[in-house]
Design a protein around this motif. Structure first.
Motif, PDB file in Angstrom:
ATOM      1  N   LEU A   1      15.060   0.529  -6.036  1.00 10.02           N
ATOM      2  CA  LEU A   1      14.193   1.349  -7.477  1.00 10.02           C
ATOM      3  C   LEU A   1      15.142   0.728  -8.383  1.00 10.02           C
ATOM      4  CD1 LEU A   1      12.241   3.069  -5.666  1.00 10.02           C
ATOM      5  CD2 LEU A   1      11.290   0.820  -6.278  1.00 10.02           C
ATOM      6  N   ALA A   2      16.282   0.880  -8.746  1.00 10.39           N
ATOM      7  CA  ALA A   2      17.171   1.055  -9.349  1.00 10.39           C
ATOM      8  C   ALA A   2      17.392   0.138  -9.935  1.00 10.39           C
ATOM      9  CB  ALA A   2      18.156   1.674  -9.043  1.00 10.39           C
ATOM     10  N   SER A   3      17.854  -1.353  -8.761  1.00 13.10           N
ATOM     11  CA  SER A   3      18.289  -2.069  -8.882  1.00 13.10           C
ATOM     12  C   SER A   3      17.261  -3.497  -9.937  1.00 13.10           C
ATOM     13  CB  SER A   3      18.489  -3.093  -7.704  1.00 13.10           C
ATOM     14  OG  SER A   3      16.840  -3.913  -7.451  1.00 13.10           O
ATOM     15  N   PHE A   4      15.955  -2.729  -9.908  1.00 16.63           N
ATOM     16  CA  PHE A   4      14.814  -3.035 -10.499  1.00 16.63           C
ATOM     17  C   PHE A   4      14.578  -2.670 -11.674  1.00 16.63           C
ATOM     18  CE2 PHE A   4      13.626  -5.191  -6.689  1.00 16.63           C
ATOM     19  CZ  PHE A   4      13.439  -6.650  -6.780  1.00 16.63           C
TER      20      PHE A   4
ATOM     21  N   ALA B   1       5.937  -0.694 -11.098  1.00 16.63           N
ATOM     22  CA  ALA B   1       5.114   0.348 -10.839  1.00 16.63           C
ATOM     23  C   ALA B   1       3.913   0.123 -10.533  1.00 16.63           C
ATOM     24  CB  ALA B   1       5.630   1.723 -12.090  1.00 16.63           C
ATOM     25  N   PRO B   2       3.282   0.728  -9.370  1.00 18.72           N
ATOM     26  CA  PRO B   2       1.566   0.262  -9.811  1.00 18.72           C
ATOM     27  C   PRO B   2       0.894   0.925 -10.881  1.00 18.72           C
ATOM     28  CG  PRO B   2       2.831   1.302  -7.674  1.00 18.72           C
ATOM     29  CD  PRO B   2       3.479   1.121  -8.562  1.00 18.72           C
ATOM     30  N   GLU B   3       1.017   2.577 -11.473  1.00 26.02           N
ATOM     31  CA  GLU B   3       1.394   3.557 -12.405  1.00 26.02           C
ATOM     32  C   GLU B   3       0.893   2.205 -13.563  1.00 26.02           C
ATOM     33  OE1 GLU B   3       3.267   5.973  -9.604  1.00 26.02           O
ATOM     34  OE2 GLU B   3       3.482   4.188 -10.081  1.00 26.02           O
ATOM     35  N   ASP B   4       1.036   1.820 -13.779  1.00 25.73           N
ATOM     36  CA  ASP B   4       1.712   0.568 -15.405  1.00 25.73           C
ATOM     37  C   ASP B   4       0.422  -0.006 -15.083  1.00 25.73           C
ATOM     38  OD1 ASP B   4       3.506   1.627 -15.628  1.00 25.73           O
ATOM     39  OD2 ASP B   4       5.251  -0.071 -15.335  1.00 25.73           O
ATOM     40  N   PHE B   5      -0.340  -0.280 -13.866  1.00 27.50           N
ATOM     41  CA  PHE B   5      -1.614  -0.534 -14.154  1.00 27.50           C
ATOM     42  C   PHE B   5      -2.737  -0.320 -13.307  1.00 27.50           C
ATOM     43  CE2 PHE B   5       1.835  -3.617 -12.848  1.00 27.50           C
ATOM     44  CZ  PHE B   5       1.889  -4.801 -13.899  1.00 27.50           C
ATOM     45  N   ILE B   6      -2.656   0.970 -12.517  1.00 26.81           N
ATOM     46  CA  ILE B   6      -3.411   1.957 -11.954  1.00 26.81           C
ATOM     47  C   ILE B   6      -3.570   3.285 -11.878  1.00 26.81           C
ATOM     48  CG2 ILE B   6      -3.913   2.415  -9.515  1.00 26.81           C
ATOM     49  CD1 ILE B   6      -2.566   0.349  -8.527  1.00 26.81           C
TER      50      ILE B   6
ATOM     51  N   ALA C   1       1.167  -0.875  -0.290  1.00 25.36           N
ATOM     52  CA  ALA C   1       0.071  -0.001  -0.383  1.00 25.36           C
ATOM     53  C   ALA C   1       0.730   1.373  -0.340  1.00 25.36           C
ATOM     54  CB  ALA C   1      -0.681  -0.060   1.011  1.00 25.36           C
ATOM     55  N   ALA C   2       1.715   1.651   0.942  1.00 27.67           N
ATOM     56  CA  ALA C   2       3.029   2.382   1.005  1.00 27.67           C
ATOM     57  C   ALA C   2       3.606   2.996  -0.630  1.00 27.67           C
ATOM     58  CB  ALA C   2       3.691   2.299   1.854  1.00 27.67           C
ATOM     59  N   ASP C   3       3.679   1.527  -1.372  1.00 29.27           N
ATOM     60  CA  ASP C   3       4.206   1.327  -2.684  1.00 29.27           C
ATOM     61  C   ASP C   3       3.022   2.021  -3.614  1.00 29.27           C
ATOM     62  OD1 ASP C   3       6.603   0.037  -1.759  1.00 29.27           O
ATOM     63  OD2 ASP C   3       6.184  -1.502  -2.403  1.00 29.27           O
ATOM     64  N   GLY C   4       2.305   1.802  -3.463  1.00 32.14           N
ATOM     65  CA  GLY C   4       1.096   3.150  -4.046  1.00 32.14           C
ATOM     66  C   GLY C   4       0.180   1.802  -4.572  1.00 32.14           C
TER      67      GLY C   4
END
Length: 277
Positions: A245-248, A183-188, A132-135
């Protein structure tokens, strides 16, 4: 968000629900006629069409304990998600025919899908709060896990010292592993992602960047949130978040937007970390 209606084709000919969705074949006409007569008979003999949801709720819990997902239960019983959650909360009355469909589902169909043993809820609660904290919204987490969103919300808000079924802990662990770095933005919708992060922040829920995989289940580990950090530790923490995050291979601009940092600052840190490597 509107819920997609269940089509007539989801029900057999002769089922009143198929008739109510537009099928006017002879079999469905006979089915609705029989249902109407049955209701009249029950009313005339003083027997209610409704019953309490207690038996159905208990059976749903046994199906879940056997490892059956909510999506499977919904499909087997041809229920809407809101109806299932109302039953689990034991709220309101329940049609006897709906109860019969639920009770007809056999737990054996879910055999081998998970363990019904109880385990500490700590890791489960922490993982869902981190997402949830990730979005990630409860709705999307529920969709990914095949659960109703309210069940996800229930788990996020439960006492960390409580217990959950082992199969619940297992699928939450898999869910967190699968979504890590995405990235949650890719789904939501981005507005929903931002709102979810703000709500999690208001509750002091730590994002995935604060945790190593073994930390979630460690009762002696407490993530250091921003309000508790001095300036030097905050800089170290930010580097850890960015590095994670950069590692992904999350793009620099997305990292900056997600963590609320300047894009130039993120770019410089990634560049410096690359030189130090």
């Amino acid at each position: 968000m509107s819920r997609k209606a269940i089509p007539a084709e989801a029900f057999d000919h002769g089922d009143p629900r198929r008739y109510s969705r537009g099928c006017r074949c002879d079999i469905c006409k006979k089915g609705i006629t029989a249902e109407t007569r049955r209701r009249r008979y029950l009313r005339a003999t003083g027997r209610a069409l409704l019953t309490t949801p207690d038996r159905a709720a208990a059976h749903v819990e046994s199906l879940r304990a056997a490892g059956m997902t909510d999506a499977q239960i919904l499909g087997e019983a041809a229920l809407a998600p809101d109806t299932l959650y109302r039953i689990v909360r034991r709220s309101g009355g329940l049609l006897r025919k709906t109860e019969a469909r639920i009770l007809a589902i056999r737990p054996a169909r879910a055999a081998g899908r998970g363990s019904g043993a109880n385990v500490p809820a700590l890791g489960t609660v922490r993982r869902l709060r981190a997402l949830a904290a990730d979005g990630w919204t409860a709705t999307e987490l529920g969709r990914q896990a095949g659960k109703h969103k309210q069940f996800i919300v229930h788990l996020q808000n439960m006492d960390e010292g409580g217990q959950v079924r082992m199969w619940v802990a297992d699928y939450v662990r898999r869910l967190q592993d699968e979504l890590a770095g995405l990235a949650p933005e890719d789904f939501i919708a981005p507005t929903l992602v931002k709102r979810t992060r703000q709500r999690a922040s208001a509750k002091n829920w730590a994002s995935s960047a604060y945790w190593d995989s073994e930390d979630f289940d460690d009762p002696d580990f407490t993530p250091a949130l921003r309000d508790d950090l001095n300036v030097l530790r905050l800089g170290s923490h930010r580097r850890r978040e960015i590095q994670h995050l950069a590692s992904f291979h999350v793009p620099e601009h997305e990292i900056a937007d997600r963590l609320g940092m300047a894009r130039a600052y993120v770019h410089d840190l990634i560049r410096d970390m690359g030189k130090a490597a």
